[in-house]
Design a protein around this motif. Structure first.
Motif, PDB file in Angstrom:
ATOM      1  N   LYS A  18      -5.630  11.858   5.390  1.00 49.14           N
ATOM      2  CA  LYS A  18      -4.804  10.731   4.951  1.00 49.14           C
ATOM      3  C   LYS A  18      -5.588   9.872   3.965  1.00 49.14           C
ATOM      4  CE  LYS A  18      -1.745   7.078   6.689  1.00 49.14           C
ATOM      5  NZ  LYS A  18      -1.189   6.449   7.899  1.00 49.14           N
ATOM      6  N   VAL A  19      -4.966   9.615   2.812  1.00 43.74           N
ATOM      7  CA  VAL A  19      -5.562   8.790   1.767  1.00 43.74           C
ATOM      8  C   VAL A  19      -4.659   7.570   1.576  1.00 43.74           C
ATOM      9  CG1 VAL A  19      -6.382   8.701  -0.606  1.00 43.74           C
ATOM     10  CG2 VAL A  19      -6.436  10.877   0.643  1.00 43.74           C
ATOM     11  N   THR A  20      -5.234   6.387   1.697  1.00 40.56           N
ATOM     12  CA  THR A  20      -4.456   5.153   1.613  1.00 40.56           C
ATOM     13  C   THR A  20      -4.994   4.277   0.497  1.00 40.56           C
ATOM     14  OG1 THR A  20      -4.072   5.225   4.009  1.00 40.56           O
ATOM     15  CG2 THR A  20      -3.641   3.137   2.886  1.00 40.56           C
ATOM     16  N   ALA A  21      -4.086   3.748  -0.311  1.00 37.77           N
ATOM     17  CA  ALA A  21      -4.474   2.883  -1.431  1.00 37.77           C
ATOM     18  C   ALA A  21      -3.695   1.588  -1.377  1.00 37.77           C
ATOM     19  CB  ALA A  21      -4.218   3.591  -2.764  1.00 37.77           C
ATOM     20  N   VAL A  22      -4.371   0.482  -1.678  1.00 36.99           N
ATOM     21  CA  VAL A  22      -3.731  -0.824  -1.822  1.00 36.99           C
ATOM     22  C   VAL A  22      -3.573  -1.106  -3.308  1.00 36.99           C
ATOM     23  CG1 VAL A  22      -4.056  -3.314  -1.548  1.00 36.99           C
ATOM     24  CG2 VAL A  22      -4.513  -1.783   0.366  1.00 36.99           C
ATOM     25  N   GLY A  23      -2.360  -1.441  -3.709  1.00 37.12           N
ATOM     26  CA  GLY A  23      -2.077  -1.704  -5.114  1.00 37.12           C
ATOM     27  C   GLY A  23      -0.582  -1.727  -5.347  1.00 37.12           C
ATOM     28  N   ASP A  24      -0.188  -1.784  -6.583  1.00 38.33           N
ATOM     29  CA  ASP A  24       1.226  -1.764  -6.933  1.00 38.33           C
ATOM     30  C   ASP A  24       1.808  -0.396  -6.601  1.00 38.33           C
ATOM     31  OD1 ASP A  24       3.468  -1.068  -8.973  1.00 38.33           O
ATOM     32  OD2 ASP A  24       3.341  -3.265  -9.030  1.00 38.33           O
ATOM     33  N   ARG A  25       2.758  -0.364  -5.652  1.00 34.76           N
ATOM     34  CA  ARG A  25       3.262   0.927  -5.179  1.00 34.76           C
ATOM     35  C   ARG A  25       3.985   1.711  -6.269  1.00 34.76           C
ATOM     36  NH1 ARG A  25       6.244  -1.171   0.174  1.00 34.76           N
ATOM     37  NH2 ARG A  25       6.865  -2.715  -1.376  1.00 34.76           N
ATOM     38  N   GLY A  26       4.679   1.009  -7.151  1.00 36.16           N
ATOM     39  CA  GLY A  26       5.359   1.702  -8.240  1.00 36.16           C
ATOM     40  C   GLY A  26       4.377   2.423  -9.143  1.00 36.16           C
ATOM     41  N   ARG A  27       3.318   1.741  -9.540  1.00 33.32           N
ATOM     42  CA  ARG A  27       2.293   2.354 -10.389  1.00 33.32           C
ATOM     43  C   ARG A  27       1.593   3.505  -9.673  1.00 33.32           C
ATOM     44  NH1 ARG A  27      -2.050  -1.412 -12.881  1.00 33.32           N
ATOM     45  NH2 ARG A  27      -2.589   0.635 -13.773  1.00 33.32           N
ATOM     46  N   LEU A  28       1.343   3.318  -8.382  1.00 30.02           N
ATOM     47  CA  LEU A  28       0.663   4.369  -7.620  1.00 30.02           C
ATOM     48  C   LEU A  28       1.528   5.633  -7.549  1.00 30.02           C
ATOM     49  CD1 LEU A  28      -0.801   2.229  -4.691  1.00 30.02           C
ATOM     50  CD2 LEU A  28      -2.045   3.152  -6.656  1.00 30.02           C
ATOM     51  N   ARG A  29       2.820   5.454  -7.303  1.00 33.30           N
ATOM     52  CA  ARG A  29       3.719   6.611  -7.237  1.00 33.30           C
ATOM     53  C   ARG A  29       3.815   7.314  -8.591  1.00 33.30           C
ATOM     54  NH1 ARG A  29       7.061   8.369  -3.421  1.00 33.30           N
ATOM     55  NH2 ARG A  29       7.311   7.189  -1.485  1.00 33.30           N
ATOM     56  N   ARG A  30       3.920   6.541  -9.652  1.00 31.53           N
ATOM     57  CA  ARG A  30       4.010   7.155 -10.975  1.00 31.53           C
ATOM     58  C   ARG A  30       2.738   7.935 -11.307  1.00 31.53           C
ATOM     59  NH1 ARG A  30       6.618   2.225 -12.058  1.00 31.53           N
ATOM     60  NH2 ARG A  30       4.691   1.288 -12.862  1.00 31.53           N
ATOM     61  N   ALA A  31       1.598   7.408 -10.883  1.00 29.86           N
ATOM     62  CA  ALA A  31       0.340   8.105 -11.134  1.00 29.86           C
ATOM     63  C   ALA A  31       0.286   9.436 -10.382  1.00 29.86           C
ATOM     64  CB  ALA A  31      -0.840   7.221 -10.740  1.00 29.86           C
ATOM     65  N   ALA A  89       0.825  -1.207   0.000  1.00 25.74           N
ATOM     66  CA  ALA A  89       0.000   0.000   0.000  1.00 25.74           C
ATOM     67  C   ALA A  89       0.858   1.255   0.000  1.00 25.74           C
ATOM     68  CB  ALA A  89      -0.918   0.000   1.221  1.00 25.74           C
ATOM     69  N   LEU A  90       0.214   2.337  -0.359  1.00 25.87           N
ATOM     70  CA  LEU A  90       0.841   3.665  -0.365  1.00 25.87           C
ATOM     71  C   LEU A  90      -0.141   4.654   0.237  1.00 25.87           C
ATOM     72  CD1 LEU A  90       2.941   5.261  -3.152  1.00 25.87           C
ATOM     73  CD2 LEU A  90       0.942   6.507  -2.326  1.00 25.87           C
ATOM     74  N   GLU A 134      -6.275   5.961 -10.939  1.00 29.24           N
ATOM     75  CA  GLU A 134      -5.605   5.872 -12.236  1.00 29.24           C
ATOM     76  C   GLU A 134      -4.392   4.949 -12.167  1.00 29.24           C
ATOM     77  OE1 GLU A 134      -5.045   6.712 -16.292  1.00 29.24           O
ATOM     78  OE2 GLU A 134      -6.724   7.231 -14.969  1.00 29.24           O
ATOM     79  N   GLY A 135      -3.756   4.897 -11.001  1.00 30.96           N
ATOM     80  CA  GLY A 135      -2.590   4.043 -10.810  1.00 30.96           C
ATOM     81  C   GLY A 135      -2.923   2.593 -10.514  1.00 30.96           C
ATOM     82  N   GLY A 136      -4.203   2.231 -10.630  1.00 24.87           N
ATOM     83  CA  GLY A 136      -4.592   0.833 -10.467  1.00 24.87           C
ATOM     84  C   GLY A 136      -4.876   0.408  -9.040  1.00 24.87           C
ATOM     85  N   ALA A 137      -5.241   1.329  -8.178  1.00 26.41           N
ATOM     86  CA  ALA A 137      -5.549   0.969  -6.788  1.00 26.41           C
ATOM     87  C   ALA A 137      -6.685  -0.059  -6.745  1.00 26.41           C
ATOM     88  CB  ALA A 137      -5.942   2.215  -5.995  1.00 26.41           C
ATOM     89  N   ARG A 138      -6.514  -1.076  -5.928  1.00 27.61           N
ATOM     90  CA  ARG A 138      -7.569  -2.084  -5.742  1.00 27.61           C
ATOM     91  C   ARG A 138      -8.553  -1.683  -4.666  1.00 27.61           C
ATOM     92  NH1 ARG A 138      -6.111  -6.877  -3.931  1.00 27.61           N
ATOM     93  NH2 ARG A 138      -4.014  -6.371  -3.194  1.00 27.61           N
ATOM     94  N   GLY A 139      -8.190  -0.707  -3.892  1.00 30.24           N
ATOM     95  CA  GLY A 139      -9.071  -0.176  -2.865  1.00 30.24           C
ATOM     96  C   GLY A 139      -8.467   1.085  -2.288  1.00 30.24           C
TER      97      GLY A 139
END
Length: 255
Positions: A195-208, A115-116, A157-162
């Motif tokens: 605070k906003v928290t997302a579960v997903g690929d951290r690399g994709r989330l950061r790039r988004a 997560a990020l 947009e970064g593919g967060a699953r939640g």
């Protein structure tokens, strides 16, 4: 002399005094009525500081706390219903798998993974501009609805699953709205930091986040006036499922 005696100015001046005297009496009478009414209303209390008169902010906070209690109660009841519904419901494995997929897409079940998290905050009190930037206006120093929406949209947009904002899971009908310097989310009120928290690929989330034009604009205010921006990572984090009502409400015409 006849012209002087016939002059209208003498009588006119006398007539003008009578309305003034009458108006003065009326004003005193009205003032007395106001004093009596105020005394009857106050009944011995200070009508400006009476503790029974709650501030609007206090009422909003009370409603927010009540909504939080109702959310917990709803979640408990929903868990019991789901358990009963799954017990010998006669469905096939394929139907159960389809239902599980729908629940995940709806955000009503927990999601676990790397997560990020992004935390946004208002500028420090008495913040001033850093060298090379103009002096800030009040709106430059606080988090706005568009800032939170930019983060949420980028994470999707970064593919967060939640995604969770503060302590609430977002679903398709969730609306991130700010009134003044407070966030109103699904019937509850929050103050910064957000605070906003997302579960997903951290690399994709950061790039988004990095690619978002709206967030790039927000970063200018971070540099200029010290608005809060912090990104954190977790190797494994579980976001609980959304537990509030999923009923849709819409306006109805008055008949």
């Amino acid at each position: 002399m006849s012209n002087s005696a016939d002059s209208p100015r003498g009588p006119a001046r006398r007539m003008s005094r009578w309305p003034v005297q009458g108006l003065t009496a009326a004003v005193f009478a009205l003032a007395g009525l106001i004093f009596v009414t105020s005394a009857n209303t106050a009944k011995g209390t200070d009508i400006r500081t009476d503790s029974s008169l709650l501030k609007l902010s206090d009422l909003i906070q009370q409603r927010s706390e009540k909504n939080a209690e109702l959310d917990e109660s709803t979640a408990s009841v929903r868990a019991d219903i789901d358990t009963l519904a799954r017990r010998d419901d006669g469905s096939t494995r394929a139907e159960d798998a389809k239902l599980d997929a729908l629940e995940k897409a709806a955000g009503t079940t927990a999601v676990t993974g790397e997560a990020l998290s992004v935390t946004l905050n208002d500028a420090p009190p008495n913040a001033t501009a850093n060298p090379g930037y103009p002096e800030p206006q009040p709106n430059d120093l606080v988090i706005h609805q568009q800032d939170l929406q930019a983060v949420v949209n980028a994470l999707w947009e970064g593919g967060a699953r939640g995604i969770r904002v503060m302590d609430q899971r977002l679903i398709s009908t969730s609306a991130v709205r700010c009134v003044g310097n407070t966030l109103i989310l699904q019937g509850r009120v929050y103050s910064p930091p957000y605070k906003v928290t997302a579960v997903g690929d951290r690399g994709r989330l950061r790039r988004a986040l990095d690619d978002s034009t709206a967030i790039q604009n927000y970063q200018l205010y971070v540099k200029a006036y010290g608005l809060g921006w912090k990104v954190e990572e977790d190797d494994k984090l579980t976001l609980p499922g959304y537990s509030g009502t999923v009923d849709l409400h819409d306006a109805q015409p008055v008949k």
